[in-house]
Write an enzyme that holds these catalytic residues in place. Structure first.
Site: not given
Ligand code: CTP
Length: 400
Positions: A341, A210
Site C-alpha cells: 500500500k 466490526n
C-alpha cells in the site's frame, strides 16, 4: 513556567503536598488553590510553606475597600498568569462541576476562565469512580482535550480495594511536564486521522460492523493536536465524544469514509489510517427491512475500495501510516501491507489478545518502518502508544 495546583477535598489531598514539591523540583512555580472541603483534610499553611506563596482559598476575600474589586477578578489574573492547571485530587463533585461548567468557588471559576492545558487526577471510592454519572463526566472532560491521569488500584481509605486511588504524585508530575515541555514538533502540519469501524448496511435496520472502538485513532488525533498540528478526524460510528479543537467528520460506511478522505486528502501532509475499514459491502443492500422466512438467507458481498492503497498510489510527499490488525504472523503481514500500500510505516496490532487491541484501553503494537526498523511498543495506554507512533513521524521526515 507557572502552574496552578487545584486541591479538592479528599483523603488523598495530602499527596498534593508531595506533588507541589515534585513540580517545584522541575523548576515550576506552583500556585495552590484549595476548595473549602480540601481545607478540612490539609491546612493551607502546609502548601504556603512548601510553595512559599499565599494559598488561594476563597473566591471573595474578607478584605474591604478597594481590595474587594481586585479579589473579585483574581481568578482572571491567576488564569492569565499560569500556563497549566492541574487538579489533584479531583473529587467526583469537582469533576461534575467542571463537566457542567458550574462556577461557585475559586477553583471552578478559575477552571472556566482558564484557556491552557488541564491535567486532572481523580481520586474517589471505587463505586463512585465506576458510577455512570462520573464516567460520563470524565469522558466529557477527556473530550475537551484535558489529560485524565487515571486513578490506580489498591486499598482505599474506605476499606475497599479497586480503582479510585490517586495516581502516584510522580506520575502526575510527569504528565504535567509532558504537557508543558512536550514536543510541539507537528506545528505547521495537517494530520488526517481515520478512526473506528465502518458499518455496511444490509437493510435499513441491520449492518455488518466490526469490533473497533475508535480509541486508538482518537488518541492519535488528540496527541497530534497537543503537538501543534491541525487535525482532521474522520470517524466511523463510535461511542466517543468528538474531541474539541479539531475538524471532526462522522461517517457510516466504508464508501462514506472513502469520499470524506478523498475530499480532505489535499489539505493533509500526514495521513494516519487507524480505522478498521470493512473490506466488503453488501451488494444490493435492501431498501426495506428484510423479513424473516423459513428459507436460508444469502448475502452477496462486493469489495470496498481500499482507501489506504488508493492514498498510497497518489502519496506525493505525504507521510502515510497504516495499521494492520492481525491474529497471526503480525510483523510479516505488516511488512507486506506496508509495501503493497506504499506506506511509510505500518502499526501492527495483534487483535486476539485479552486487554489490548479492539475495544481495550491499552495496546501493544509493533511499528514497522519503511527504513527497515522494527520498533516494539510494550503494552501501554493508547495515549502513550499514540505518542510512540507520532515520535516516528520525525524519524520518517529525516530519511525523506
Ligand atoms: N484499509 C483501508 N480500506 C480498506 C481496508 C483497509 O483503508 N477497504 C486500511 C486500514 O485503515 C488499515 C490498513 O488498510 O490502515 C490495513 O487494514 P487491514 O484490515 O488490517 O488489512 P487489509 O488490507 O484489509 O488486509 P486483510 O483483511 O487481508 O488482513
Amino acid at each position: 513556567m507557572n502552574v496552578v495546583l487545584g486541591v479538592g477535598g479528599g483523603i488523598a489531598a495530602y499527596k498534593a503536598a508531595e506533588l507541589s514539591r515534585l513540580l517545584q523540583e522541575r523548576g515550576i512555580t506552583v500556585q495552590v488553590v484549595m476548595t473549602v472541603s480540601a481545607q478540612k483534610f490539609i491546612t493551607p499553611l502546609t502548601f504556603a510553606a512548601l510553595t512559599n506563596r499565599k494559598v488561594i482559598t476563597d473566591l471573595f476575600s474578607d478584605r474591604g475597600g478597594d481590595e474587594v474589586l481586585s479579589s473579585a477578578v483574581e481568578h482572571i489574573r491567576v488564569a492569565q498568569d499560569n500556563q497549566l492547571l492541574v487538579i489533584a485530587p479531583a473529587t467526583a463533585d469537582l469533576i461534575a462541576k467542571m463537566a457542567l461548567g458550574q462556577a461557585d468557588d475559586f477553583l471552578s471559576t478559575l477552571y472556566l476562565a482558564f484557556t491552557g492545558p488541564v491535567v486532572i487526577a481523580p481520586a474517589m471510592n471505587t463505586n463512585m469512580w465506576n458510577h455512570v454519572a462520573v464516567r460520563n463526566n470524565v469522558e466529557t472532560l477527556r473530550a475537551r482535550g484535558h489529560v485524565i491521569v487515571e486513578p490506580g488500584e489498591g486499598l482505599l481509605a474506605c476499606g475497599t480495594t479497586g480503582p479510585g486511588r490517586l495516581a502516584e504524585p510522580a506520575m502526575i508530575a510527569q504528565e504535567v511536564s509532558r504537557e508543558l515541555f512536550g514536543p510541539k514538533d507537528l506545528e505547521g502540519d495537517v494530520v488526517l486521522v481515520t478512526a473506528g469501524p465502518t458499518e455496511e448496511p444490509i437493510d435499513p435496520v441491520r449492518f455488518i460492523g466490526n469490533r473497533s472502538s475508535g480509541k486508538m485513532g482518537y488518541a492519535i488525533a488528540e496527541a497530534a493536536l497537543r503537538r501543534g498540528a491541525r487535525v482532521i478526524l474522520i470517524s466511523g460510528p463510535t461511542n466517543i465524544a468528538a474531541p474539541v479543537g479539531l475538524e471532526f467528520i462522522r461517517v457510516g460506511s466504508a464508501a462514506e469514509m472513502h469520499s470524506a478522505v478523498m475530499e480532505k486528502l489535499g489539505a493533509a501532509n500526514i495521513v494516519i489510517k487507524a480505522a478498521a475499514v470493512a473490506d466488503y459491502r453488501v451488494l444490493n443492500a435492501s431498501t426495506q427491512k428484510i423479513k424473516k422466512t423459513a428459507a436460508r438467507l444469502t448475502l452477496e458481498l462486493e469489495p470496498n475500495p481500499d482507501i489506504l492503497a488508493e492514498i498510497g498510489a497518489m502519496k506525493g510527499d505525504r507521510i502515510l501510516i497504516g495499521f494492520a490488525a492481525e491474529t497471526e504472523n503480525m510483523v510479516a503481514e505488516a511488512k507486506r501491507k506496508m509495501l503493497a500500500k506504499n506506506c511509510d510505516m505500518v502499526v501492527g496490532n495483534v487483535v486476539n489478545q485479552a486487554g489490548t487491541g479492539f475495544g481495550a484501553d491499552e495496546n501493544a503494537v509493533t511499528l514497522v518502518l519503511r527504513t527497515g526498523e522494527v520498533v516494539e511498543v510494550a503494552r501501554a495506554s493508547k495515549r502513550e502508544v499514540a505518542g510512540w507512533i507520532l515520535d516516528q513521524v520525525g524519524r520518517l521526515r529525516l530519511v525523506g
